[in-house]
Design a protein around this motif. Structure first.
Motif: not given
Ligand code: ZN
Length: 210
Positions: A91-98
């Motif tokens: 799980i990356t930062r980009q996955d969570l920023e959504k």
């Protein structure tokens, strides 16, 4: 509070359940049997990180709080189950920023980890949270994070994901099960057993459907 349903999101504890790196820590033996004693009582041996459990800061921080010092307020409250089942490795930062993650939220991550069987051998390729994603959660000042495997990081030499979350006093729940849970908003109750001085403790975790 009125609620529609209780959903158990705990990993069932058995001697055959998945254990972290297949460490054999669980044993259940008889202290009294119905045949001999006319009642039943058992001795249960567990790790502090068996199945569904809460990590205390002292798991990785030398001066960190132990499990009895962790605030239950961070483990009980409104929560969001996010759908991260499409994530393939980490799980990356980009996955969570959504998602619109805000301060004081309890965030639970449903990944494809939830679809392994509770007695499968340990999967070293489980979905984990990378360090930058953990930093993002800390920056968002969330209250707690939960994941559906027995670890939240994979072989990081400095345990950076744990370190960031625990240093920021974010409640850390591992070993949840979400195969039967629709992503959405719920009320979480996750209560680690009250063992003094330990680095973590098994917990029963439920979602109340409101
Ligand atoms: Zn743990």
């Amino acid at each position: 509070m009125k609620f529609k349903n209780i959903i158990d999101i705990s990993w069932p504890i058995t001697e055959h359940m998945t254990e972290y790196k297949n460490q054999k820590s669980i044993a259940c033996t008889d202290l009294a049997t119905f045949e001999q004693d006319k009642y039943r009582k058992s001795i249960l041996r567990l790790s502090s990180h068996t199945g569904t459990h809460v990590d205390a800061p002292s798991h990785f921080l030398e001066q960190g709080k132990t499990i009895d010092q962790v605030s239950l307020g961070s483990l009980v409250g409104s929560c969001r189950v996010l759908d991260l089942t499409a994530v393939q490795e980490k799980i990356t930062r980009q996955d969570l920023e959504k998602y619109d993650i805000c301060a004081d939220q309890i965030i639970l991550l449903k990944t494809k980890n939830s679809f392994c069987q509770p007695t499968d051998l340990f999967n070293p390729n489980f979905i984990y949270i990378e360090e930058a994603a953990a930093r993002y959660l800390a920056d968002c000042k969330i209250k707690a994070i939960g994941i559906d495997y027995l670890g939240i990081e994979r072989n990081q030499p400095g345990h950076e994901t744990h370190d960031v979350l625990l240093r920021n006093d974010i409640g850390l729940i591992e070993g949840l099960r979400f195969a039967h849970v629709e992503p959405g908003n719920y009320f979480l109750c996750c209560l680690p057993i009250a063992v003094q001085g330990l680095d973590g403790a098994p917990a029963r975790a439920i979602l109340l459907e409101i």
